[in-house]
Design a protein around this motif. Sequence first.
Motif, mmCIF file in Angstrom:
data_model
loop_
_atom_site.group_PDB
_atom_site.id
_atom_site.type_symbol
_atom_site.label_atom_id
_atom_site.label_comp_id
_atom_site.label_asym_id
_atom_site.label_seq_id
_atom_site.Cartn_x
_atom_site.Cartn_y
_atom_site.Cartn_z
ATOM 1 N N THR A 113 -2.914 -8.749 3.563
ATOM 2 C CA THR A 113 -2.377 -7.624 2.811
ATOM 3 C C THR A 113 -2.781 -6.314 3.479
ATOM 4 O O THR A 113 -1.974 -5.385 3.583
ATOM 5 N N GLY A 162 -0.223 -3.621 5.025
ATOM 6 C CA GLY A 162 -0.283 -2.219 4.629
ATOM 7 C C GLY A 162 -0.397 -1.290 5.825
ATOM 8 O O GLY A 162 0.241 -0.235 5.882
ATOM 9 N N ARG A 210 2.980 -1.137 7.637
ATOM 10 C CA ARG A 210 3.934 -0.299 6.915
ATOM 11 C C ARG A 210 3.572 1.181 7.047
ATOM 12 O O ARG A 210 4.430 2.015 7.313
ATOM 13 N N ALA A 211 2.292 1.501 6.912
ATOM 14 C CA ALA A 211 1.862 2.898 7.043
ATOM 15 C C ALA A 211 2.119 3.408 8.454
ATOM 16 O O ALA A 211 2.576 4.546 8.644
ATOM 17 N N PRO A 227 -3.964 3.249 4.127
ATOM 18 C CA PRO A 227 -2.683 2.533 4.102
ATOM 19 C C PRO A 227 -2.342 1.904 2.748
ATOM 20 O O PRO A 227 -1.174 1.886 2.361
ATOM 21 N N GLN A 228 -3.343 1.420 2.025
ATOM 22 C CA GLN A 228 -3.060 0.795 0.724
ATOM 23 C C GLN A 228 -2.558 1.839 -0.278
ATOM 24 O O GLN A 228 -1.593 1.595 -1.004
ATOM 25 N N GLY A 242 0.895 2.820 0.687
ATOM 26 C CA GLY A 242 1.816 1.760 0.276
ATOM 27 C C GLY A 242 2.142 1.829 -1.207
ATOM 28 O O GLY A 242 3.291 1.607 -1.612
ATOM 29 N N ARG A 243 1.131 2.144 -2.022
ATOM 30 C CA ARG A 243 1.394 2.289 -3.463
ATOM 31 C C ARG A 243 2.348 3.449 -3.730
ATOM 32 O O ARG A 243 3.240 3.357 -4.576
ATOM 33 N N ASP A 298 5.757 2.273 -2.911
ATOM 34 C CA ASP A 298 6.257 1.376 -3.958
ATOM 35 C C ASP A 298 6.703 2.150 -5.198
ATOM 36 O O ASP A 298 7.594 1.698 -5.919
#
Length: 196
Positions: free
Chosen positions: A11, A15, A18-19, A147-148, A151-152, A155
């Motif tokens: 995960t 992340g 994606r970032a 990054p997390q 990502g939020r 989303d």
Amino acid sequence: ALVISRDPGRTALAGALRAGAIGGLLGTIGYDLVRVPFEAAGVRVLSPIDSYGLLLMGAESSSPVTGFAGWFFHATNGVCFGVAFAMVAAGKRLPWAVGWAMVLETATIVTPFVDRYGLAGRYELMAVAYGAHLAYGIPLGMACRDPQRFGRHLDEIAPHAAAGALGAAVVALGMGQRPWAGPPAIAAGRDVAAGP
């Protein structure tokens, strides 16, 4: 599978990917926006991008297809350099990404690129390029510092915001370059004689 995995390591990797991709895309947009006023003033700072398409396609003259290829290559470079940064430095502070952007520009200055594009001794153009790379590094660093969390935020915008942003970039390039519709003057010229 990587993006939907419940394994924390996977995960975190997803992340960061994606970032890095979206940070690289946003950075590339920032990079180009810094150069637009110079282009509008007659300084041809965007010309190398068009030439990339000519080189990639081995074309004798530019066309909307070579223009699309050059700009797609340019955008892909920005995204891929963003992903590379995220794989090495996700979670680092903003100066790391700015430093990465400066390394990327320095790499062009110390390679044959500088001679090929007539930049040797053109310090004003090099200054524009470094300024544009600053505009690349800042959004990249902001996306990759957490990054997390980034990502939020993506989303919250939409479930597949990252894929949508990358797809929208390709559509925007297509609409801007219109590779499916060659200019009539080029077609008329080819009717008279092949070649540049």
